[in-house]
Write a protein that holds these residues in place. Sequence first.
Motif, PDB file in Angstrom:
ATOM      1  N   LEU A  35      -5.187  -7.836  -5.208  1.00  0.00           N
ATOM      2  CA  LEU A  35      -5.430  -6.427  -5.518  1.00  0.00           C
ATOM      3  C   LEU A  35      -6.757  -6.298  -6.239  1.00  0.00           C
ATOM      4  O   LEU A  35      -6.995  -6.996  -7.234  1.00  0.00           O
ATOM      5  N   THR A  36      -7.619  -5.416  -5.767  1.00  0.00           N
ATOM      6  CA  THR A  36      -8.895  -5.154  -6.430  1.00  0.00           C
ATOM      7  C   THR A  36      -9.123  -3.659  -6.506  1.00  0.00           C
ATOM      8  O   THR A  36      -8.600  -2.883  -5.695  1.00  0.00           O
ATOM      9  N   GLY A  37      -9.935  -3.245  -7.471  1.00  0.00           N
ATOM     10  CA  GLY A  37     -10.235  -1.833  -7.667  1.00  0.00           C
ATOM     11  C   GLY A  37     -10.175  -1.484  -9.145  1.00  0.00           C
ATOM     12  O   GLY A  37      -9.991  -2.349 -10.001  1.00  0.00           O
ATOM     13  N   ARG A  48      -7.800  -1.869  -3.196  1.00  0.00           N
ATOM     14  CA  ARG A  48      -7.791  -2.658  -1.971  1.00  0.00           C
ATOM     15  C   ARG A  48      -6.681  -3.700  -2.049  1.00  0.00           C
ATOM     16  O   ARG A  48      -6.543  -4.391  -3.059  1.00  0.00           O
ATOM     17  N   VAL A  49      -5.916  -3.789  -0.964  1.00  0.00           N
ATOM     18  CA  VAL A  49      -4.805  -4.742  -0.878  1.00  0.00           C
ATOM     19  C   VAL A  49      -5.089  -5.692   0.279  1.00  0.00           C
ATOM     20  O   VAL A  49      -5.206  -5.263   1.431  1.00  0.00           O
ATOM     21  N   GLU A  50      -5.204  -6.969  -0.020  1.00  0.00           N
ATOM     22  CA  GLU A  50      -5.409  -7.985   1.008  1.00  0.00           C
ATOM     23  C   GLU A  50      -4.327  -9.044   0.866  1.00  0.00           C
ATOM     24  O   GLU A  50      -3.965  -9.427  -0.256  1.00  0.00           O
ATOM     25  N   GLU A  88     -11.057   4.311  -8.399  1.00  0.00           N
ATOM     26  CA  GLU A  88     -11.613   4.033  -7.085  1.00  0.00           C
ATOM     27  C   GLU A  88     -10.485   3.442  -6.230  1.00  0.00           C
ATOM     28  O   GLU A  88      -9.493   2.952  -6.766  1.00  0.00           O
ATOM     29  N   PRO A  89     -10.591   3.536  -4.909  1.00  0.00           N
ATOM     30  CA  PRO A  89      -9.498   3.057  -4.056  1.00  0.00           C
ATOM     31  C   PRO A  89      -9.100   1.609  -4.368  1.00  0.00           C
ATOM     32  O   PRO A  89      -9.952   0.760  -4.610  1.00  0.00           O
ATOM     33  N   ARG A 101       0.824  -1.213   0.000  1.00  0.00           N
ATOM     34  CA  ARG A 101       0.000   0.000   0.000  1.00  0.00           C
ATOM     35  C   ARG A 101       0.859   1.264   0.000  1.00  0.00           C
ATOM     36  O   ARG A 101       0.524   2.251  -0.658  1.00  0.00           O
TER      37      ARG A 101
END
Length: 241
Positions: free
Chosen positions: A180-182, A170-172, A167-168, A154
Amino acid sequence: MPYLVSDVMTRTVVALREGAAFKDIARTMRRWKVSALPVLDGDHRVIGVVSEADLLPKEMLRDPDGDPDRHGRPSGGSGLAKADAVCAEDLMNAPAVTVRADETVARAARVMARHRLKRLPVVDGEGVLQGIVSRTDLLKVFLREDADIAEEVRRDVVPRLFAVPVEPIRVEVRDGVVTLTGRVRDTSLVPVVTRMVRAVEGVVDVDCALSGPPRRPDLDPDLPDDAPTARADGAGAGTVV
């Protein structure tokens, strides 16, 4: 910053002098439960490595049937020389394959794989012994906590490529696998971010599900079917409104 060899190496190292006797070498390996030992000169520089494999040619000559050639007498001058060797200087493989303390863990792993070694002596710029790094040491990076990996991605990876995402992002991270999504503006950078995340220490794999901006609605509806057209009955022919 990537992990360096100095971050994971073992600093307490058992080493040999050039004149170390054969039996002392065997005893040292047994006592310290190691299969290879670096050999040092008078200035503590690494000049070679003696492994268990270097000691075996002498045992191979001890054929119970009295025919050393039939059961695998060491072939070639090198094998015969090691069978007759009595000290580290004659047994060692030289020059030694080493790695610098300030090199990356990834670099050490490549050297180890290329030479099919289980461990590498770690040296400074003058070749002086600093420690030793093993395969187990190199795997320590994969013990890194998921939260620590996520924070680095991040902070150091995502903003470099996607300063203003649609859009933001997301890091999981779970068990070292980064997801990674977005939405991003430039999807051509997706392969780049995937490579950069995979290069983060401790990352096992990357699942990149980033997509581009949503499609805009069609702002130019079709013209109505009753739009004026040219007359084809001869009256006013050729006139288009």
